[in-house]
Design an enzyme around this catalytic site. Structure first.
Site, PDB file in Angstrom:
ATOM      1  N   HIS A 273      23.589 -10.453  -5.235  1.00  0.00           N
ATOM      2  CA  HIS A 273      22.766 -11.380  -6.034  1.00  0.00           C
ATOM      3  C   HIS A 273      21.276 -11.062  -5.904  1.00  0.00           C
ATOM      4  O   HIS A 273      20.438 -11.953  -6.036  1.00  0.00           O
ATOM      5  CB  HIS A 273      23.014 -12.841  -5.631  1.00  0.00           C
TER       6      HIS A 273
ATOM      7  N   SER B 217      -0.925   4.561 -16.078  1.00  0.00           N
ATOM      8  CA  SER B 217      -1.238   3.650 -17.177  1.00  0.00           C
ATOM      9  C   SER B 217      -2.549   4.090 -17.811  1.00  0.00           C
ATOM     10  O   SER B 217      -3.469   4.519 -17.109  1.00  0.00           O
ATOM     11  CB  SER B 217      -1.373   2.228 -16.638  1.00  0.00           C
TER      12      SER B 217
ATOM     13  N   LYS C 254      -2.061   2.060 -11.526  1.00  0.00           N
ATOM     14  CA  LYS C 254      -0.625   2.045 -11.781  1.00  0.00           C
ATOM     15  C   LYS C 254       0.040   3.409 -11.577  1.00  0.00           C
ATOM     16  O   LYS C 254      -0.505   4.438 -11.933  1.00  0.00           O
ATOM     17  CB  LYS C 254      -0.335   1.603 -13.228  1.00  0.00           C
TER      18      LYS C 254
ATOM     19  N   GLU D 261      13.068   4.483 -15.610  1.00  0.00           N
ATOM     20  CA  GLU D 261      13.221   3.561 -16.747  1.00  0.00           C
ATOM     21  C   GLU D 261      13.900   4.262 -17.925  1.00  0.00           C
ATOM     22  O   GLU D 261      14.715   3.677 -18.632  1.00  0.00           O
ATOM     23  CB  GLU D 261      11.856   3.007 -17.154  1.00  0.00           C
TER      24      GLU D 261
END
Ligand code: ARG
Length: 470
Positions: free
Chosen positions: A160, A287, A293, A300
């Site tokens: 979980h 970024s 970043k 992804e």
């Protein structure tokens, strides 16, 4: 004979050539040209068989072979002129051969593009599955390296997405290796299913000519484990069947699901909140706005590609659903999704291997995350069970300990022993020894468990298995 159609192969009964729009609409050479090496191998085997049964002469066979070899060399050198008006890879090659070798006019004896394309694809599937199984083994090996380099690192295992119980990082990585291993096995199964030769099925109903299907199958390596030729058993099914396409795309889609789950773990691990791992710069991007970043774009995309792989599977299922037997031109649309699934799966396996290879495990962060004694609450219940307490009662008692610890804002192992005894009389002076992580892991010694002994066996198993397949 008047030439009314540009189609030397099927133009005989036509009085008008196809519209340009139709040519553009119906061509497949833009994507099926990658079948050329397999198409040529099929044609060489077929013409060898035709010579073997006396339908062409040995000299004609040799001329056809030499012509096909020359064409393959041109294709490989990028010098072959592909023509859209010749529709597909099969007709481009046959026409080019006909221009060079008169005997080429006999090549298509007892053959149709329907059994030809089925053969090309079965050869391609065998090749493609081998490539993907190798690439997946490469990703597994990269994971094994990380496990080996971080053998003693412990992390919390999660259910979980909540910290559950401590495990060795290697145990988590081995879970990924298991998933990928089933993928590799699945591709090997698909290759096995592909291992039946369609040639001889003709367009739908075989041929009246005295061909030798087993000869062709042998020449193309469609053999069982004992070296016996395997030929498809029903000519109609042979030209209509696209199960392999679906099985292959399904294997790619499931691999994609696995990779997306691995990628998601890596994305979490590389976040500031976890910081269990630092991903390599080479597989991350920055970024354009926020200078600080470092985004896990490779992971992804691995997660995103799985959607595409599932889409390809769905395309194939929908394409074949409800089609009447046998061949229908719809089936030409079977190739783009399959080729895309292959290309993307190959890329994903390589990118996963690259990402994992450059990954750095943040050992201190892992140690901090796994240090919470609450992760061993279950072990505390097991402690009571070992003293004869029924598990449900033990679970309840430890629940009360957790509640007390929370109330006192104390760690689970910091409760005074008198308090513990009040919660359950079976708690003795040694109760806090449960919270020794080394001891806790050592007790998990059964097969498949994360204890150091069990894990050592897994290290041996994977080292052997992944080396054997190297
Ligand atoms: N390019 C075709 C395909 O991929 C080859 C088979 C053509 N057969 C036919 N009967 N038109 O499906």
């Amino acid at each position: 004979m008047a030439k009314t159609s540009s189609q030397a192969t099927w133009g005989g009964r036509f009085t008008a050539a196809p519209a340009d729009l139709m040519l553009q609409f119906s061509e497949s050479v833009s994507f099926d040209r990658r079948l050329a090496p397999f198409d040529i191998a099929g044609s060489k085997a077929h013409s060898a068989m035709l010579a073997h049964v006396g339908l062409i002469t040995a000299a004609e066979r040799d001329a056809i072979h030499a012509g096909l070899d020359a064409i393959l060399a041109e294709i490989k050198a990028g010098k072959f002129k592909w023509e859209v008006k010749l529709e597909d890879v099969h007709m481009n090659i046959e026409q080019a051969l006909t221009r060079r070798v008169p005997a080429a006019a006999k090549l298509h004896t007892a053959r149709s593009r329907n059994d030809q394309v089925a053969t090309d694809m079965r050869l391609w599937f065998k090749h493609a599955c081998g490539v993907l199984a190798q690439k997946i083994a490469g990703a597994q090996r990269a994971l094994l390296e990380v496990a080996t380099a971080n053998r003693t690192v412990l992390i919390p295992g999660y259910t979980h997405l909540q910290r559950a119980q401590p495990v060795f990082l290697a145990h988590h990585l081995f879970a990924w290796i298991e998933m990928l291993d089933r993928d590799g096995a699945r591709f090997r199964d698909v290759a096995e299913h592909a291992n039946w030769c369609p040639l001889g099925a003709g367009a739908i109903a075989g041929t009246t000519l005295p061909i030798d299907r087993e000869f062709t199958a042998r020449a193309l390596g469609f053999l069982d484990a004992k070296g016996r030729p395997q030929v498809t058993q029903n000519s109609m099914d042979t030209v209509a069947d696209r199960d392999l396409f679906i099985e292959f795309a399904a294997a790619c889609a499931l691999f994609g699901v696995h990779v997306s789950r691995i990628a998601e773990d890596l994305i979490l691990w590389s976040s500031a909140e976890f910081k269990f791992a630092e991903l390599p710069d080479a597989f991350c991007t920055g970024s354009s706005l926020m200078p600080q970043k470092k985004n896990p774009d490779a992971c992804e995309l691995l997660r995103g590609k799985s959607a595409r792989l599932q889409g390809n599977l769905h395309t194939l299922l929908t394409l074949t659903k409800g089609l009447p037997l046998t061949y229908n031109r719809d089936l030409q649309e079977d190739k783009p999704p399959v080729f895309d699934s292959f290309d993307q799966t190959a890329l994903c396996a390589d990118v996963l291997a690259g990402t994992v290879t450059g990954m750095k495990i943040q050992v201190e962060r892992c140690a901090a995350a796994v240090s919470d004694p609450a992760l061993l609450a279950t072990d505390l219940a097991d402690y009571l069970v070992a003293k004869g307490v029924p598990f449900r009662e033990a679970h309840h008692a430890v629940g009360a300990v957790v509640r007390l610890a929370e109330k006192n804002n104390a760690a689970l192992n910091q409760i005074p022993t008198e308090e513990m005894k009040k919660i359950h009389p079976a708690f003795e002076e040694d109760w806090a020894e449960v919270f020794d992580l080394g001891r806790a892991l050592a007790k998990r010694s059964g097969t498949g468990m994360p204890g150091p002994g069990a894990l050592a066996k897994q290290f041996k198993r994977w080292e052997k298995k992944l080396r054997v397949e190297r």
